[in-house]
Design a protein around this motif. Sequence first.
Motif, PDB file in Angstrom:
ATOM      1  N   GLU A  55       7.549  -5.935  -2.145  1.00 23.84           N
ATOM      2  CA  GLU A  55       6.388  -5.512  -1.803  1.00 23.84           C
ATOM      3  C   GLU A  55       5.607  -6.417  -1.028  1.00 23.84           C
ATOM      4  OE1 GLU A  55       5.561  -4.566  -6.282  1.00 23.84           O
ATOM      5  OE2 GLU A  55       6.061  -2.472  -5.504  1.00 23.84           O
ATOM      6  N   ALA A 114       6.555  -4.930   2.063  1.00 21.77           N
ATOM      7  CA  ALA A 114       5.653  -4.092   2.734  1.00 21.77           C
ATOM      8  C   ALA A 114       4.765  -5.044   3.619  1.00 21.77           C
ATOM      9  CB  ALA A 114       4.836  -3.344   1.807  1.00 21.77           C
ATOM     10  N   TYR A 115       4.716  -6.080   2.989  1.00 22.47           N
ATOM     11  CA  TYR A 115       3.824  -7.135   3.544  1.00 22.47           C
ATOM     12  C   TYR A 115       4.352  -8.486   3.799  1.00 22.47           C
ATOM     13  CZ  TYR A 115       0.027  -3.827   2.628  1.00 22.47           C
ATOM     14  OH  TYR A 115      -0.692  -2.626   2.488  1.00 22.47           O
ATOM     15  N   GLN A 149       6.880  -4.216  14.658  1.00 20.66           N
ATOM     16  CA  GLN A 149       5.988  -4.080  13.591  1.00 20.66           C
ATOM     17  C   GLN A 149       4.637  -4.985  13.774  1.00 20.66           C
ATOM     18  OE1 GLN A 149       7.842  -1.390  12.229  1.00 20.66           O
ATOM     19  NE2 GLN A 149       5.961  -1.886  11.136  1.00 20.66           N
ATOM     20  N   THR A 173      -5.305   0.870   1.685  1.00 17.82           N
ATOM     21  CA  THR A 173      -4.649  -0.018   2.655  1.00 17.82           C
ATOM     22  C   THR A 173      -5.743  -1.227   3.156  1.00 17.82           C
ATOM     23  OG1 THR A 173      -3.761   1.921   3.687  1.00 17.82           O
ATOM     24  CG2 THR A 173      -3.824   0.321   5.066  1.00 17.82           C
ATOM     25  N   PRO A 233      -4.404  -1.245  10.493  1.00 17.06           N
ATOM     26  CA  PRO A 233      -3.290  -0.853  10.836  1.00 17.06           C
ATOM     27  C   PRO A 233      -3.073   0.478  11.356  1.00 17.06           C
ATOM     28  CG  PRO A 233      -3.275  -1.806   8.776  1.00 17.06           C
ATOM     29  CD  PRO A 233      -4.648  -1.391   9.090  1.00 17.06           C
ATOM     30  N   ASN A 286       3.481   1.927  10.570  1.00 19.67           N
ATOM     31  CA  ASN A 286       3.937   1.995   9.253  1.00 19.67           C
ATOM     32  C   ASN A 286       4.160   0.492   8.893  1.00 19.67           C
ATOM     33  OD1 ASN A 286       4.329   4.749   9.180  1.00 19.67           O
ATOM     34  ND2 ASN A 286       6.166   4.796   9.960  1.00 19.67           N
ATOM     35  N   GLN A 287       4.415   0.372   7.589  1.00 15.57           N
ATOM     36  CA  GLN A 287       4.905  -0.875   6.995  1.00 15.57           C
ATOM     37  C   GLN A 287       6.142  -1.420   7.515  1.00 15.57           C
ATOM     38  OE1 GLN A 287       3.925  -0.124   3.021  1.00 15.57           O
ATOM     39  NE2 GLN A 287       1.820  -1.001   3.389  1.00 15.57           N
ATOM     40  N   PRO A 288       6.788  -2.599   7.449  1.00 14.27           N
ATOM     41  CA  PRO A 288       5.863  -3.872   6.982  1.00 14.27           C
ATOM     42  C   PRO A 288       4.726  -4.307   7.948  1.00 14.27           C
ATOM     43  CG  PRO A 288       7.945  -4.512   8.029  1.00 14.27           C
ATOM     44  CD  PRO A 288       8.076  -3.036   8.171  1.00 14.27           C
ATOM     45  N   TYR A 289       3.821  -5.044   7.662  1.00 15.71           N
ATOM     46  CA  TYR A 289       2.626  -5.506   8.224  1.00 15.71           C
ATOM     47  C   TYR A 289       2.907  -7.041   8.013  1.00 15.71           C
ATOM     48  CZ  TYR A 289       0.491  -0.998   7.949  1.00 15.71           C
ATOM     49  OH  TYR A 289       0.081   0.243   8.260  1.00 15.71           O
TER      50      TYR A 289
END
Lengths: 324, 257
Positions: free
Chosen positions: A2, A90-91, A113, A128, A146, A149-152
Amino acid sequence: MEILVVLEHNNQTIHRMSWEAVAAGQSLGKDLNLSTTILIMGSDVSTLAKEAATKDITEVLVAEHPLLETYTADGYARTLTQVIESEQPAYVIMGHTYMVRDFLPKVCAILKQPLFGDNISYRIENSTPIFIKQIFQGKLMAEVSPQGNQPYLVTFQSAAFQSESVHRGAGATIRNLSITLSDEIIKTRSEDPFQETTIDVDLSSADIIISVGRGIGKKENINLVKELAEVMGAQIACSRPVVDAGWLPPYHQVGSSGQTVSPKLYFALGISGAIQHLVGMKGANNVIVINKDPNAPFFEIADYGTVGNILEIVPKLTEAIKGG
Amino acid sequence: MKICVLVKQVPSSDALIKLNSDSTWIKEDTVVFAINESDSFALEEALQIKEQTGEGEVVVVSLGPDRAQRAIREALAKGADRGIRIKESFPYSSDPFEIASLFAAAIKDDNFDLILSGLQSDDLGSGQTGVILGELLGMSTATLVIETELSGESIRVKRELESGWFQWVAMTLPASITIQSGINSPRYASLRGIMSAKKKEIRLIEKNDLSGSIPSLQSIEHVYLPQKTKRTEMITGSIDQVVDKLSEILKRNIKIL
């Protein structure tokens, strides 16, 4: 996975701002109900991995490869890209350090990304994060959303989070990842880091610092500041443009590319207060700012401020102090 | 040696920044614009490299609205050979990936040996564009460079690290390098330069003609003035009054005299 926090190190110690990034990861994890994992890249980082495993995180990932013994932008970017592709965070959170600025945009380009850089905080809207950063050299704040999409990829400015607030855990597991790197993908050859001049002004232990910026106008005017420093028993510091102009030697510079100071008084003369300077003096107990621009960002963090011409005020202040 | 210099036009360092009516950007009509400071050092470095090798060209590339034409013209007056402007209008692109992708689409056929850019812009300050562009075009990259040494097909650059440390990094061309302010002394445009700049080519490319397949991955939704975290006591009055109050504060409040 995550939230992935990537630690930076010099083979011996973890960068101070990496612990701040861990605090940021734990904070975001709490707000979004996500777990946090740490990644360390290098060639022999087992000791550092054990240190990281004491924090309250799910797991420590170790990406070791002989080509990662010395830092290269390509080696780090390709390694992090592989980890993101296999672990699918995701991050990805890091400190906004010089090294991260050097290689993380490459990861953004390879993966397509977004990279949200140099944030000072975030807020959550509809589950978010909206990232908050300074723009126009600190004169304005911006909320950045953002769109893809993720990942960020996310970096936080020095002191945006506190390393002391990192939660300790019961001992996270350490997992080794397999990384594929070859000589050809590393397009640069790095030589050993070095220091240019021995620093003969120890600003870090100074009680009183008078710091001078672009507003001093020309080299000859530095003497006005030297006279004030003498009667106040102060050390002289400066912002980067003063060094760039050759008005003072580099070892007087305070800020991200200079020294970090925490005096009893930081007296800023003609310095606008760009963030690169402020990160070097945030620890000062008292801040006095004189600047001709009433909108100079430095006033935001000043205890006392006056809008005016330093060339007029400084000599009179010197005389006043001399006269007792 | 074909050198591309990325130039951004930004509010000058002493510009008074105010918000626009819906707090999405600044109020532009009262602001004086100038070439981004570190970009002007990148331009000077490019001109010096061209002079040193004695051949090639320096091409100034900018993304911006019509006002940015003046920044390109200024760079041409200082000695750049031609310009390329990707035309945009408000709202401007603020995503570094999108901006770098636009540049990549605009210059990919130019086959530059070297791309130089300032380390970051004084408006958004992302510091990503030069690196992303280099990576998109398969180039070597280096950031925060304060000295360059060109030799044949490779370049050795001195990078600034943190806390007064430096490092030399060597790489083969093509390379995209971001330049730190202070690397050189940017020249002024000569009168002859200003005259000849008027005849130099500035190719205009519509952003919309490039952006069809380029996503924007982030956007600035809202801007605002910083909230004060500290209570500042502002000292006002005549110079003599200000000086008196400052001495008083140094003695009584901060107790250092």
